[in-house]
Design an enzyme around this catalytic site. Sequence first.
Site, mmCIF file in Angstrom:
data_model
loop_
_atom_site.group_PDB
_atom_site.id
_atom_site.type_symbol
_atom_site.label_atom_id
_atom_site.label_comp_id
_atom_site.label_asym_id
_atom_site.label_seq_id
_atom_site.Cartn_x
_atom_site.Cartn_y
_atom_site.Cartn_z
ATOM 1 N N ASP A 1 4.715 112.412 11.847
ATOM 2 C CA ASP A 1 4.831 112.151 13.546
ATOM 3 C C ASP A 1 4.863 113.364 14.092
ATOM 4 O OD1 ASP A 1 4.923 110.931 15.632
ATOM 5 O OD2 ASP A 1 6.725 109.908 15.666
ATOM 6 N N CYS B 1 41.890 118.473 34.363
ATOM 7 C CA CYS B 1 41.169 117.046 34.560
ATOM 8 C C CYS B 1 41.402 116.455 32.968
ATOM 9 C CB CYS B 1 39.737 117.318 34.593
ATOM 10 S SG CYS B 1 38.755 115.846 34.386
ATOM 11 N N CYS C 1 39.854 112.524 37.454
ATOM 12 C CA CYS C 1 40.812 112.946 38.122
ATOM 13 C C CYS C 1 40.781 113.306 39.698
ATOM 14 C CB CYS C 1 41.138 114.664 37.383
ATOM 15 S SG CYS C 1 39.874 115.760 37.792
ATOM 16 N N LYS D 1 1.976 100.786 9.907
ATOM 17 C CA LYS D 1 3.127 101.472 10.579
ATOM 18 C C LYS D 1 4.563 100.634 10.317
ATOM 19 C CE LYS D 1 2.134 102.898 14.829
ATOM 20 N NZ LYS D 1 2.275 104.049 15.623
ATOM 21 N N GLU E 1 0.498 108.221 1.398
ATOM 22 C CA GLU E 1 0.982 109.349 2.168
ATOM 23 C C GLU E 1 2.218 108.763 3.228
ATOM 24 O OE1 GLU E 1 -1.710 112.081 3.676
ATOM 25 O OE2 GLU E 1 -2.435 112.606 1.525
ATOM 26 N N TYR F 1 -3.490 117.895 4.977
ATOM 27 C CA TYR F 1 -3.667 116.475 4.383
ATOM 28 C C TYR F 1 -5.205 116.069 4.326
ATOM 29 C CZ TYR F 1 -2.864 114.747 9.361
ATOM 30 O OH TYR F 1 -2.661 114.883 10.598
ATOM 31 N N LYS G 1 3.102 109.041 7.003
ATOM 32 C CA LYS G 1 2.345 109.094 8.370
ATOM 33 C C LYS G 1 3.017 110.150 9.178
ATOM 34 C CE LYS G 1 -0.098 107.012 12.209
ATOM 35 N NZ LYS G 1 0.331 107.839 13.234
HETATM 36 S S1 IVH Z 1 -5.263 111.318 7.510
HETATM 37 C C1 IVH Z 1 -8.402 109.891 10.469
HETATM 38 N N1 IVH Z 1 -2.951 111.640 7.045
HETATM 39 O O1 IVH Z 1 -1.850 110.240 12.512
HETATM 40 C C2 IVH Z 1 -8.024 110.401 8.963
HETATM 41 N N2 IVH Z 1 -3.409 111.587 9.122
HETATM 42 O O2 IVH Z 1 -4.195 108.509 14.362
HETATM 43 C C3 IVH Z 1 -7.335 111.642 9.032
HETATM 44 N N3 IVH Z 1 -1.224 111.762 10.498
HETATM 45 O O3 IVH Z 1 -3.849 111.677 14.437
HETATM 46 C C4 IVH Z 1 -6.076 111.543 9.251
HETATM 47 N N4 IVH Z 1 -0.031 111.909 9.034
HETATM 48 O O4 IVH Z 1 -2.470 113.179 12.976
HETATM 49 C C5 IVH Z 1 -3.513 111.686 7.822
HETATM 50 N N5 IVH Z 1 -0.742 111.864 6.038
HETATM 51 C C6 IVH Z 1 -1.550 111.662 7.023
HETATM 52 C C7 IVH Z 1 -1.110 111.683 8.336
HETATM 53 C C8 IVH Z 1 -1.902 111.529 9.547
HETATM 54 C C9 IVH Z 1 0.040 111.793 10.245
HETATM 55 C C10 IVH Z 1 -1.650 111.636 12.082
HETATM 56 C C11 IVH Z 1 -3.128 112.374 12.576
HETATM 57 C C12 IVH Z 1 -3.720 111.382 13.314
HETATM 58 C C13 IVH Z 1 -2.670 110.027 13.506
HETATM 59 C C14 IVH Z 1 -3.165 108.955 13.496
#
Ligand code: IVH
Length: 682
Positions: free
Chosen positions: A130, A441, A422, A328, A126, A240, A128
């Site tokens: 933000d 100006c 000016c 990341k 998935e 998620y 990540k």
């Molecule tokens: S799963 C710990 N899936 O990334 C397992 N987290 O520390 C549960 N985040 O605070 C998290 N997208 O808020 C998961 N597709 C995704 C995510 C995700 C963003 C965030 C989550 C977490 C931070 C990493």
Amino acid sequence: MPLQGFAYLGSMAPRSRSPARRVEALRARIRRHDEYYYQRNRPVISDAAYDRLVLELRRLEAAHPELVTPDSPTQRVAGRAAGPFASVRHAAPMLSLEATRDNETIEAFVTRVAKAAGGASDLILEPKLDGLSVEVVYRSGRLSSAATRGDGTTGEDVTANVRTIDSVPPTLRGTRGAAPAMVSIRGEMLMSRSAFARMNRALVVRGEEPFANPRNAAAGSLRQLDPRVTASRPLRFVAYEVLAARGVTFTTDAQVLAAFRRWGLAIPEHVERQRAVEAIARYHRRLEGRREQMDYEIDGIVLKTNALDARARLGATGHHPRWAMAWKFEPRSETTMVEDIVFQVGRTGVLTPVALLRPVDVSGVTVSRATLHNLTELSRRDVKVGDRVRIHRAGDVIPEIVERRRGARRKKARIPAKCPACKARLSRQGPFLRCDNRWECPAQLVGALRNLARDEAFSIAGLGEEVARRLVRSGMVRRIPDLFTLTAADIRRLPGFAAKSSAKLANEVARARRVDLPHFLVGLGLPGVGRAMARGLADAFGSLAALRAASVAQLDAVRDVGAVEAATIHAALNDRRIRALIDGFVRAGVRVRAVREAPTRRAGALAGRRIAFTGVLPTLSRAEASRLAEEGGARVTESVSAALDYLVAGSEPGSKADKARRAGVAIIDERRFLRLLRGGSG
Ligand code: IVH
């Protein structure tokens, strides 16, 4: 962790030798950051930087127990959870993710997971997201509570606020009386980039401070004491994870995601199931490549074991699960030097301090300037010539300075006493310096011409920054309407113009003399009047004459116009110089077309609006959506341009969304589209 605010704020101060003094300094600093976080909703350091301060304080207090005081920030129960919201304990710990940037760690993770599963095992991939992590709990299918992550064990109770958010359904759909007794769902609270940009513009119009990035905006909007404020903010929840559940069981993550969808919750886009490292790497590359085109910010991908029994076997450390990993993306920030700080005069006369940087490549784009916003920000960030700064570029947002390290020989920016363009007098309005020479100006004139040439205004091709500057410098344009009196022969006298190019620009200008009311209003550059408001005003009053005669109350009654805006517009339209300016346009041959008939609500909630669709909508087919839009009075188009009012985007939106974002078109989802059709405000 995205870079937010300003990570070095004060933290580069020389460490004092005495532990007692250091402890005091740390406490003061932590309290100050608590205030930024809780009272102002605008953290100025990252969570990680904050945690470092607390950690240092804890260590010092451990080594010097005599220094511990009851009011020390370390003595609070749950760290940051002690804000103005009630604390709630999560149904299960909200762990964080182990994050990496290198392939080897990912390979090792895939191998480790395969071993636990007794053979290669499927991973769910998935993006990540933000935003900020939120827990929502449903009991017997009804939303019962919602909380921020807090310290992972205890978070802030934001139930009332979350109840106002569309994408968190009040009841789980499709459970037909057999809803699970309890299900605690973890997901991300997000604000899309387009919504963020729109909201910030609106905040600025109201004289409020804009947010630094979508993540801060989402956090600030969720953590409001008044749920009505949250309701007005474009937040979106994407689910998620199941943190805990009673009365429902799953064996795979894929089942969990399918259940979320059935229940009416949004899940991440671009979910894939893979097991080979190469396929995972391809997914990572693909999403990193698409990152800028997405309407929400992502900072990597998440890999999770699909089989839930394997998850149970893998378990967790104190901080993160062993069955998941974040991969990341490369950071979009680089460090460089501040070579100078200058003040740039904008269209409205406001002077913006701008850091001139030693040019640096930030993920493929050369950055050589960064805004320092205003005088207050300039002194708060304490950026000086000779400092090293870290520049962050997020999507098409202007590069931001996110950190600075003091240079050995640093020079303070010289605050100008006179307008750099000016030499006129400057006045101070709160954090802003403004050139008082509003009408002559040259810098303001250049800005005004650029504004005039925009597609949403008079739409004059070929009138870019450089041409505008030459027109002003040559003295051909001393007042904005002068533009409309120029002939091809005049333009030809400008440096860089030949017969053909001057005829072309003259033609453009001549064509632009006929302009409809909304475009005219944007071109006029009244404070706070953007495209949507201009259209609202035009629809309501029909003609320029009627608009000029409108009272504050009449203006206030217009869609998209609030009380503050109504007063500002009224004052502007009655300002002697603006009246003269409008008359000047008319004298120069500009003809403002009246809107023939003001469309009424009855004529269709979307009457006169242009709308386009992209991607796959969750419930409507494209044909159905188009038919509904047309029945609502909208014109459905295939192409995206600045003339569009809304782009309705589904999943996999592609390049149209990107284009719309650049053109400043509102991007909405199906739900909002349907709300607009019903006559809501979207
Ligand atoms: S799963 C710990 N899936 O990334 C397992 N987290 O520390 C549960 N985040 O605070 C998290 N997208 O808020 C998961 N597709 C995704 C995510 C995700 C963003 C965030 C989550 C977490 C931070 C990493």
